[in-house]
Design a protein around this motif. Sequence first.
Motif, PDB file in Angstrom:
ATOM      1  N   ALA A  44      40.308  38.337  42.089  1.00 55.16           N
ATOM      2  CA  ALA A  44      41.534  39.130  42.177  1.00 55.16           C
ATOM      3  C   ALA A  44      41.465  40.088  43.353  1.00 55.16           C
ATOM      4  CB  ALA A  44      41.767  39.891  40.870  1.00 55.16           C
ATOM      5  N   ARG A  47      42.018  38.363  46.574  1.00 56.12           N
ATOM      6  CA  ARG A  47      43.437  38.049  46.794  1.00 56.12           C
ATOM      7  C   ARG A  47      44.247  39.284  47.150  1.00 56.12           C
ATOM      8  NH1 ARG A  47      42.555  34.845  42.032  1.00 56.12           N
ATOM      9  NH2 ARG A  47      43.490  36.506  40.775  1.00 56.12           N
ATOM     10  N   GLU A  49      44.675  41.947  45.072  1.00 55.36           N
ATOM     11  CA  GLU A  49      45.297  42.553  43.895  1.00 55.36           C
ATOM     12  C   GLU A  49      44.618  43.873  43.556  1.00 55.36           C
ATOM     13  OE1 GLU A  49      45.244  39.724  40.745  1.00 55.36           O
ATOM     14  OE2 GLU A  49      46.176  38.133  41.949  1.00 55.36           O
ATOM     15  N   SER A  53      45.542  45.568  37.951  1.00 58.67           N
ATOM     16  CA  SER A  53      45.995  44.240  37.543  1.00 58.67           C
ATOM     17  C   SER A  53      45.047  43.603  36.534  1.00 58.67           C
ATOM     18  CB  SER A  53      46.142  43.329  38.766  1.00 58.67           C
ATOM     19  OG  SER A  53      44.879  43.099  39.376  1.00 58.67           O
ATOM     20  N   HIS A  84      35.716  43.311  40.410  1.00 56.96           N
ATOM     21  CA  HIS A  84      36.713  43.788  41.375  1.00 56.96           C
ATOM     22  C   HIS A  84      36.092  44.804  42.330  1.00 56.96           C
ATOM     23  CE1 HIS A  84      40.317  45.838  42.904  1.00 56.96           C
ATOM     24  NE2 HIS A  84      40.982  44.741  42.592  1.00 56.96           N
TER      25      HIS A  84
END
Length: 353
Positions: A44, A47, A49, A53, A84
């Motif tokens: 994520a 990408r 994000e 999220s 993340h």
Amino acid sequence: MPSRPDHHAPQEAEHVVDGAPPSEALSIPLSAEHAELQRQGAKAAARGEAQDSNPLLDAINQPDATGESERVWSDRRDAWDRGHDSQQRPTVSPARIAGGTAPIEHAQDEVLFGVTRVLTFDGRKGLTSASGFFFERDLRLFLVTSGHVFFDAATGHAPDRVEIELHTDSRDLTQLVTLSILLHRDGLSAWSQARDSAGEVDVAALEIDRTAMPADCVVRPFGPPHLPAGFDLFEVGDRLAIPGFPLGFFDTVHHLPVIRQASVASSYGVRFQGRGYFLTDARMHRGCSGSPVLARASTVAPGRVRWYLVGVHSSRMDMVTRNTVLDESLGLNCAWYADVLIPLTAGSSRELP
């Protein structure tokens, strides 16, 4: 099978590079579910994000809806967040050597200022030309290259020192200094040779004495933040970049490397034929041994790395049964997984001369 090593030697010699699986147990063991959540969090972040999220924050995934305990839910939420965060760590700071200042914008890229030509010598006699890159960890700076650049028993290659070039002015790239580094101290090798569960890996690290470097040198090292979190961020066919010095060729005015375009040619994260490398598809030459194998980050933003360091180029691959008249070379290469740099650069600093 691997063919000859890709350092640029006066004569080419057939050489088979032994392989080994990449390092194991580099992190705290995780449950399969938590490991998967970490991978999803890392993907994520790749990408672009935001951390909010996290799907565990959705109402349908919270304890009131699932019936699980608050502790179990928070552990799952934190696992995703850790993945993340692993892609959001600050980039390695540029050239913190003897109070040096950060170079200007065009000198911020590790591809150009984290890679260096490695010349090997036996006394004053020049031997080979290879590639290498800088890796910084805990304020210690290392020169990383292929192990066979420092020593190769199969070809009798045994240099006693190496030379690298460092830029000293981020605005005038014709200004540089040559640093000579001894490969032995008190009769022992000064470099560390990578190993994993199957034995030696063709990756080596030589710690650099920062006090021997000019205060204003321009160095953009790679570091742990550049290592991808997990093996599922990249797939077969993904584009790669391999900066280096093929056949000793480079920009002789500005002393910058050239960059080969490549792609992932075997399943990334799977040890090719049970050994500690994956394959790349690229046109490579002698002189590229020790080049970093890089994947561009999908989203470039402040506080994010521009490049993921996924491997260390070692040698070209070929078939011993290939008919050299009728068949073209495979055009494949082996790249050792870069996670081996974590155990390779761990431990206390060696005493430098």
